[in-house]
Design a protein around this motif. Structure first.
Motif, PDB file in Angstrom:
ATOM      1  N   PRO A 154      -1.858  -7.753  -0.715  1.00 25.77           N
ATOM      2  CA  PRO A 154      -0.546  -7.827  -1.360  1.00 25.77           C
ATOM      3  C   PRO A 154       0.302  -6.583  -1.167  1.00 25.77           C
ATOM      4  O   PRO A 154      -0.213  -5.470  -0.981  1.00 25.77           O
ATOM      5  N   GLY A 155       1.615  -6.777  -1.241  1.00 30.84           N
ATOM      6  CA  GLY A 155       2.549  -5.673  -1.138  1.00 30.84           C
ATOM      7  C   GLY A 155       2.571  -4.844  -2.415  1.00 30.84           C
ATOM      8  O   GLY A 155       2.164  -5.302  -3.480  1.00 30.84           O
ATOM      9  N   VAL A 156       3.083  -3.625  -2.306  1.00 30.69           N
ATOM     10  CA  VAL A 156       3.132  -2.701  -3.441  1.00 30.69           C
ATOM     11  C   VAL A 156       3.995  -3.271  -4.568  1.00 30.69           C
ATOM     12  O   VAL A 156       3.634  -3.182  -5.748  1.00 30.69           O
ATOM     13  N   THR A 157       5.136  -3.862  -4.210  1.00 28.40           N
ATOM     14  CA  THR A 157       6.047  -4.389  -5.229  1.00 28.40           C
ATOM     15  C   THR A 157       5.357  -5.416  -6.106  1.00 28.40           C
ATOM     16  O   THR A 157       5.438  -5.352  -7.340  1.00 28.40           O
TER      17      THR A 157
ATOM     18  N   SER B 138      -0.293  -8.969  14.052  1.00 27.89           N
ATOM     19  CA  SER B 138       0.611  -7.881  14.417  1.00 27.89           C
ATOM     20  C   SER B 138       0.143  -6.580  13.769  1.00 27.89           C
ATOM     21  O   SER B 138      -0.101  -6.533  12.560  1.00 27.89           O
ATOM     22  N   PRO B 139       0.024  -5.513  14.551  1.00 26.79           N
ATOM     23  CA  PRO B 139      -0.376  -4.228  13.982  1.00 26.79           C
ATOM     24  C   PRO B 139       0.818  -3.433  13.450  1.00 26.79           C
ATOM     25  O   PRO B 139       0.667  -2.301  12.996  1.00 26.79           O
ATOM     26  N   TYR B 140       2.005  -4.034  13.508  1.00 24.91           N
ATOM     27  CA  TYR B 140       3.229  -3.311  13.168  1.00 24.91           C
ATOM     28  C   TYR B 140       3.784  -3.665  11.798  1.00 24.91           C
ATOM     29  O   TYR B 140       4.905  -3.301  11.470  1.00 24.91           O
ATOM     30  N   VAL B 141       3.015  -4.401  10.982  1.00 23.85           N
ATOM     31  CA  VAL B 141       3.496  -4.824   9.673  1.00 23.85           C
ATOM     32  C   VAL B 141       2.945  -3.917   8.581  1.00 23.85           C
ATOM     33  O   VAL B 141       1.959  -3.201   8.777  1.00 23.85           O
ATOM     34  N   THR B 142       3.584  -3.953   7.418  1.00 25.30           N
ATOM     35  CA  THR B 142       3.204  -3.109   6.287  1.00 25.30           C
ATOM     36  C   THR B 142       1.746  -3.318   5.904  1.00 25.30           C
ATOM     37  O   THR B 142       1.285  -4.448   5.729  1.00 25.30           O
ATOM     38  N   ALA B 143       1.020  -2.200   5.778  1.00 28.42           N
ATOM     39  CA  ALA B 143      -0.381  -2.193   5.320  1.00 28.42           C
ATOM     40  C   ALA B 143      -1.290  -3.062   6.187  1.00 28.42           C
ATOM     41  O   ALA B 143      -2.364  -3.468   5.740  1.00 28.42           O
ATOM     42  N   ASN B 144      -0.840  -3.337   7.430  1.00 23.92           N
ATOM     43  CA  ASN B 144      -1.643  -4.141   8.355  1.00 23.92           C
ATOM     44  C   ASN B 144      -2.080  -5.466   7.717  1.00 23.92           C
ATOM     45  O   ASN B 144      -3.192  -5.959   7.950  1.00 23.92           O
ATOM     46  N   HIS B 145      -1.184  -6.071   6.912  1.00 24.20           N
ATOM     47  CA  HIS B 145      -1.595  -7.249   6.139  1.00 24.20           C
ATOM     48  C   HIS B 145      -1.921  -8.457   6.999  1.00 24.20           C
ATOM     49  O   HIS B 145      -2.699  -9.321   6.580  1.00 24.20           O
ATOM     50  N   GLN B 146      -1.377  -8.533   8.231  1.00 18.76           N
ATOM     51  CA  GLN B 146      -1.708  -9.688   9.068  1.00 18.76           C
ATOM     52  C   GLN B 146      -3.175  -9.700   9.486  1.00 18.76           C
ATOM     53  O   GLN B 146      -3.782 -10.767   9.607  1.00 18.76           O
ATOM     54  N   GLU B 147      -3.737  -8.522   9.696  1.00 20.84           N
ATOM     55  CA  GLU B 147      -5.157  -8.479  10.049  1.00 20.84           C
ATOM     56  C   GLU B 147      -6.013  -8.956   8.875  1.00 20.84           C
ATOM     57  O   GLU B 147      -7.004  -9.668   9.066  1.00 20.84           O
TER      58      GLU B 147
END
Length: 364
Positions: free
Chosen positions: A127-130, A288-297
């Motif tokens: 999850p995102g920080v928000t 994608s390795p370019y997303v916030t907190a590597n969440h796609q992995e």
């Protein structure tokens, strides 16, 4: 009834909000729904196109390194809270739903402080920080992956709902979709896409695969390069022609193509995963390795753990690796069938209904 939905930035945050809004409208046509977003996000294009009113506020994320941008972010944060409070006070919603992005912060928090029922929805396994912060104030935190529950330790209430997906995805008929695309059982359909803008490393690998490894008739391929990279890809493929390969800038009928596919090769966005599992489509995920907190992995690994997908990290990707993984998968009919079964088992087709029921049942 009045509903305020906050979500912005990427389609991954906006489309779930739209799916929820449409479902609410299907249950109660006289419900008034307003979206809140920012002028920098895709919501300015997606929300009005679906016929919903959109109000904009100022808010942006913080950079960890102190800079001029940090002070701008702080200024916009206070401005955003003021604007969010004004919208909530003026609209007087019966419930506020947040579907992710920085814009959710001031909107959901302002509603919670006024004792208005709130629900937030998290699409990703990480999850995102928000949303992690908002879960302490929101009445309900709806999650899409069981794996994300451990990150919401201060949440008031957590419910696994899955991701709400587009209605057309749930209504498509696989047999008709395959007939429309002229797909037969002897020639499996593989669909490759890297998002609306495309993914450079995926495109490089597909070009290499088609030029060096692919053999006509091994499988039918529908390949979307992304609008911005289509011209460049076609220049690299100049002189190469396969009857069973279709190269497109964008797949407009994604519902039909996904439903017809035997195997999808794609990024690991939460909504893409939800659509694939709802349609029981096996996949090869290239997060994608370019997303916030590597969440796609995290998303991809969660799907792989359930046996519904295989994962190739972008750093390990090339034409040969991609071709071998595709061939090994589609040739193993038993494995492909098992992956499809596993995808179906974790696929959620009634997420919008679950979220609607939760939202309507909140007592403050």
């Amino acid at each position: 009834m009045k509903v305020l939905i906050a979500g912005g930035g990427t389609a991954g945050h906006i489309n779930p909000g739209l799916a929820i809004a449409k479902y609410i409208k299907s249950k109660s046509t006289d419900t008034k729904i307003i979206f809140v977003g920012t002028e920098r996000g895709l919501e300015t294009k997606l929300v009005p196109r679906e016929g919903f009113e959109l109000k904009l506020i100022k808010v942006r994320g913080f950079r960890r390194k102190l800079s001029k941008e940090t002070f701008i972010s702080v200024k916009e944060m206070f401005q955003g809270f003021h604007e969010a409070r004004s919208i909530v006070k003026e609209f007087k919603p019966d419930i506020v739903i947040g579907t992710g992005g920085y814009v959710c912060g001031p909107v959901v928090f302002s509603a919670a402080m006024r004792k208005i029922p709130t629900l937030i929805h998290e699409q990703n396994a990480f999850p995102g920080v928000t949303n992690r912060i908002l879960s302490r104030f929101s009445n309900i935190t709806a999650i899409s992956f069981k794996e994300s529950e451990k990150f919401f330790k201060g949440a008031k209430k957590i419910v696994l709902t899955g991701n709400p997906i587009r209605k057309e995805m749930l209504e498509i008929d696989r047999a008709k979709a395959r007939e429309s695309l002229k797909v037969d059982s002897s020639n499996p359909l593989v669909v490759i896409f890297g998002g609306s803008l495309g993914a450079e490393k995926i495109n490089q690998s597909v070009v290499d695969m088609l030029k060096t490894h692919y053999r006509e008739g091994t499988f039918k391929l529908i390949y979307a390069t992304g609008e911005k990279q289509y011209k460049n890809v076609m220049e690299k493929l100049e002189g190469l022609s396969y009857k069973s390969v279709q190269v497109l800038p964008y797949i407009f009928d994604m519902a039909g193509v996904m439903a017809a596919a035997d195997l999808a090769v794609c990024r690991a966005g939460a909504i893409t995963i939800s659509e694939l599992t709802a349609l029981s489509v096996p996949s090869i995920m290239i997060p994608s390795p370019y997303v916030t907190a590597n969440h796609q992995e995290h998303n991809a690994k969660a799907l792989e753990k359930h046996g519904a997908a295989l994962v190739i990290l972008e750093k390990d990707l090339n034409g040969e690796v991609l071709h071998k993984k595709i061939i090994d998968t589609i040739k193993n009919k038993a494995k492909l069938k098992e992956m499809s079964k596993n995808a179906s088992m974790i696929g959620v087709r009634d997420a919008a209904d679950k979220i609607y029921s939760l939202a309507m049942g909140i007592k403050v």
